[in-house]
Design a protein around this motif. Structure first.
Motif, mmCIF file in Angstrom:
data_model
loop_
_atom_site.group_PDB
_atom_site.id
_atom_site.type_symbol
_atom_site.label_atom_id
_atom_site.label_comp_id
_atom_site.label_asym_id
_atom_site.label_seq_id
_atom_site.Cartn_x
_atom_site.Cartn_y
_atom_site.Cartn_z
ATOM 1 N N GLY A 97 62.763 39.297 80.653
ATOM 2 C CA GLY A 97 61.679 40.206 81.018
ATOM 3 C C GLY A 97 61.098 39.941 82.393
ATOM 4 O O GLY A 97 60.111 40.550 82.782
ATOM 5 N N CYS A 98 61.733 39.030 83.145
ATOM 6 C CA CYS A 98 61.240 38.756 84.502
ATOM 7 C C CYS A 98 62.350 38.992 85.532
ATOM 8 O O CYS A 98 62.191 38.683 86.701
ATOM 9 C CB CYS A 98 60.704 37.322 84.596
ATOM 10 S SG CYS A 98 59.539 37.067 85.957
ATOM 11 N N GLY A 99 63.478 39.524 85.069
ATOM 12 C CA GLY A 99 64.555 39.874 85.999
ATOM 13 C C GLY A 99 65.352 38.700 86.536
ATOM 14 O O GLY A 99 66.078 38.844 87.518
ATOM 15 N N HIS A 100 65.262 37.534 85.889
ATOM 16 C CA HIS A 100 66.033 36.388 86.386
ATOM 17 C C HIS A 100 67.534 36.604 86.176
ATOM 18 O O HIS A 100 68.337 35.979 86.867
ATOM 19 C CB HIS A 100 65.562 35.092 85.709
ATOM 20 C CG HIS A 100 64.130 34.750 85.996
ATOM 21 N ND1 HIS A 100 63.525 33.595 85.551
ATOM 22 C CD2 HIS A 100 63.178 35.413 86.697
ATOM 23 C CE1 HIS A 100 62.266 33.574 85.954
ATOM 24 N NE2 HIS A 100 62.025 34.667 86.647
ATOM 25 N N ASP A 101 67.883 37.512 85.240
ATOM 26 C CA ASP A 101 69.295 37.895 85.105
ATOM 27 C C ASP A 101 69.784 38.547 86.401
ATOM 28 O O ASP A 101 70.889 38.274 86.872
ATOM 29 C CB ASP A 101 69.486 38.825 83.891
ATOM 30 C CG ASP A 101 68.477 39.973 83.847
ATOM 31 O OD1 ASP A 101 67.470 39.941 84.586
ATOM 32 O OD2 ASP A 101 68.686 40.920 83.054
ATOM 33 N N ALA A 131 64.618 27.063 83.881
ATOM 34 C CA ALA A 131 63.229 26.832 83.469
ATOM 35 C C ALA A 131 62.160 27.147 84.509
ATOM 36 O O ALA A 131 61.248 26.360 84.730
ATOM 37 C CB ALA A 131 63.086 25.368 83.029
ATOM 38 N N GLU A 132 62.259 28.329 85.141
ATOM 39 C CA GLU A 132 61.177 28.690 86.071
ATOM 40 C C GLU A 132 59.900 29.053 85.329
ATOM 41 O O GLU A 132 58.806 28.832 85.835
ATOM 42 C CB GLU A 132 61.612 29.868 86.964
ATOM 43 C CG GLU A 132 60.663 30.157 88.111
ATOM 44 C CD GLU A 132 59.387 30.881 87.692
ATOM 45 O OE1 GLU A 132 58.315 30.574 88.256
ATOM 46 O OE2 GLU A 132 59.442 31.730 86.778
ATOM 47 N N GLU A 133 60.044 29.642 84.125
ATOM 48 C CA GLU A 133 58.887 30.211 83.420
ATOM 49 C C GLU A 133 57.994 29.128 82.818
ATOM 50 O O GLU A 133 58.013 28.870 81.613
ATOM 51 C CB GLU A 133 59.357 31.187 82.331
ATOM 52 C CG GLU A 133 60.095 32.410 82.861
ATOM 53 C CD GLU A 133 59.194 33.405 83.572
ATOM 54 O OE1 GLU A 133 57.976 33.164 83.656
ATOM 55 O OE2 GLU A 133 59.723 34.424 84.042
ATOM 56 N N GLY A 134 57.215 28.468 83.654
ATOM 57 C CA GLY A 134 56.203 27.533 83.171
ATOM 58 C C GLY A 134 56.685 26.126 82.901
ATOM 59 O O GLY A 134 55.880 25.264 82.541
ATOM 60 N N LEU A 353 56.416 43.046 85.176
ATOM 61 C CA LEU A 353 57.142 41.846 84.795
ATOM 62 C C LEU A 353 56.494 41.253 83.538
ATOM 63 O O LEU A 353 55.278 41.331 83.365
ATOM 64 C CB LEU A 353 57.093 40.806 85.920
ATOM 65 C CG LEU A 353 57.784 41.195 87.234
ATOM 66 C CD1 LEU A 353 57.455 40.166 88.314
ATOM 67 C CD2 LEU A 353 59.286 41.318 87.071
ATOM 68 N N HIS A 354 57.303 40.674 82.684
ATOM 69 C CA HIS A 354 56.869 40.020 81.436
ATOM 70 C C HIS A 354 56.453 41.026 80.367
ATOM 71 O O HIS A 354 55.899 40.644 79.345
ATOM 72 C CB HIS A 354 55.743 38.995 81.660
ATOM 73 C CG HIS A 354 56.161 37.793 82.434
ATOM 74 N ND1 HIS A 354 55.531 36.569 82.352
ATOM 75 C CD2 HIS A 354 57.180 37.617 83.312
ATOM 76 C CE1 HIS A 354 56.126 35.702 83.157
ATOM 77 N NE2 HIS A 354 57.130 36.314 83.767
ATOM 78 N N ASN A 355 56.698 42.319 80.602
ATOM 79 C CA ASN A 355 56.435 43.328 79.576
ATOM 80 C C ASN A 355 57.703 43.493 78.729
ATOM 81 O O ASN A 355 58.808 43.439 79.267
ATOM 82 C CB ASN A 355 56.066 44.650 80.275
ATOM 83 C CG ASN A 355 55.744 45.762 79.297
ATOM 84 O OD1 ASN A 355 56.631 46.343 78.689
ATOM 85 N ND2 ASN A 355 54.472 46.053 79.140
HETATM 86 ZN ZN LIG Z 1 58.258 35.436 85.137
#
Ligand SMILES: [Zn+2]
Ligand SMILES: [Zn+2]
Length: 382
Positions: A97-101, A131-134, A353-355
């Protein structure tokens, strides 16, 4: 034959495959393996297991002594996807949900194009981080010797950005993303009968007062010219109509762009808690965690990146930073570089993002690949 054009469909297919098979922080085993295999099959030197599931590929060309790192993040979010896309997540509670793909596919596409036709002189490191998300995967890679093993005179990273038109690129010198802090406050009394308030410190009333005062910190305690956000996002306490609870817990986040403002806000929280202790006869404890620093672009690197981006697409100076945060900040603390936004063109009614309905826009994948390539060729010259 246009090498980049031939890569677009395979990279869209790759993007949709990892979208369908998302993986959370430090569990990016399948994604990292697919990335490593494709890089190795293309003839690149590949290193795995850096900072957990991180992958670095090395491309050396010409006789140049310069070095560069280009970074993409590979992790997904703990969200149930609701896009309904044919390539939607096959894993409940896990979703790109953050487009890291998209980030992973764009950097991989750039690597596959450059290995065939480098057009540069120096050493290029393709950095695929977990592991970027937090969870600070960038910091983990640095602690694992990233920049000692793979020297980088400069580093760049992109993030897809739904607020910008499709394919438009933006960046800015100085802060571009906020520092992210989180706090946990516990207010403790002794607990007792609600009909005998004079015998029991009221932790609920203390919490209500603290929430009000915390919301004055930015308005009254920070210079008007500074950007900052403080949000109280959690309040937990009590379980019965006739009991004054022994404890109430509060939680929230602080976002800043300047370490002095960050220090000031933490100090004001501590002062408010000391005041609440005296006023309400409670004990207050604070757990204050500065988990991501501000993402601060090197002025020269940002100017170079903007000029390079203008050769690829419509690229503009971003007027202001975003209050969201990013762990590429750790790489920018270690090495000069810049972080850029790549527009997704979703419009004002699009999910952010994150939705659970957000999805990376494959139409801009080619622009992202071309931008990585142009950044590499600009920096890595004799
Ligand atoms: Zn994100
Ligand atoms: Zn992200």
């Amino acid at each position: 034959m246009n090498g980049i054009a031939d890569l677009i469909d395979p990279m869209i297919a790759f993007r949709r495959d990892i979208h369908a098979h998302p993986e959370l922080a430090f569990c990016e085993h399948r994604t990292a393996e697919r990335v490593a295999n494709m890089l190795r099959d293309a003839g690149l030197e590949v290193h795995e297991g850096i900072g957990g599931t991180g992958v670095v590929a090395v491309l050396r060309a010409g006789s140049g002594s310069r070095t560069l790192g280009l970074r993409a993040d590979m992790d997904a979010l703990p969200i149930d996807e609701m896009t309904g896309a044919p390539w939607r997540s096959t894993r409940p509670g896990c979703f790109h949900g953050c487009g890291h793909d998209g980030h992973t596919a764009m950097l991989l596409g750039a690597a596959l194009a450059l290995v065939k036709d480098p057009g540069l002189s120096g050493t290029l490191h393709f950095i695929f981080q977990p592991a970027e998300e937090g969870h600070g995967g960038a910091r983990k890679m640095i602690e694992d010797g990233l920049f000692e093993r793979f020297p980088c005179d400069r580093v760049y990273a992109l993030h897809n950005w739904p607020a910008l038109p499709a394919g438009q690129i933006a960046t800015r010198p100085g802060p571009i993303m906020g520092a992210a802090d989180k706090f946990r406050i516990t207010l403790s009394g002794k607990g007792g009968h609600a009909a005998l308030p004079h015998e029991t410190p009221d932790t609920i009333l203390a919490a209500a007062s603290v929430v009000q005062q915390l919301n004055t910190i930015v308005a009254r305690g920070v210079p008007p010219s500074a950007n900052a956000v403080l949000s109280v996002t959690e309040i937990h306490g009590g379980h019965s109509h006739n009991v004054l609870p022994e404890t109430v817990a509060l939680g929230g986040t602080v976002r800043t762009f300047d370490p002095l403002v960050q220090d000031r806000i933490e100090e004001r929280i501590r002062q408010i808690l000391r005041g609440a202790e005296a006023a309400f006869e409670v004990q207050a404890s604070l757990d204050y965690d500065r988990y991501y620093p501000a993402t601060v672009n090197d002025p020269q690197a940002a100017a170079d990146a903007l000029a390079v981006a203008q050769t690829v697409a419509d690229a503009r100076l971003a007027p202001e930073p975003a209050a969201t945060s990013e762990d590429f900040s750790f790489m920018l603390q270690a090495r000069p570089g810049a972080y850029l936004w790549l527009g997704q063109g979703c419009g004002s009614d699009s999910p952010p993002l994150h939705n659970p309905r957000y999805d990376f826009n494959d139409d801009v994948l080619e622009t992202g690949i071309r931008l990585h390539i142009a950044l590499a060729r600009h920096w890595l010259q004799d």
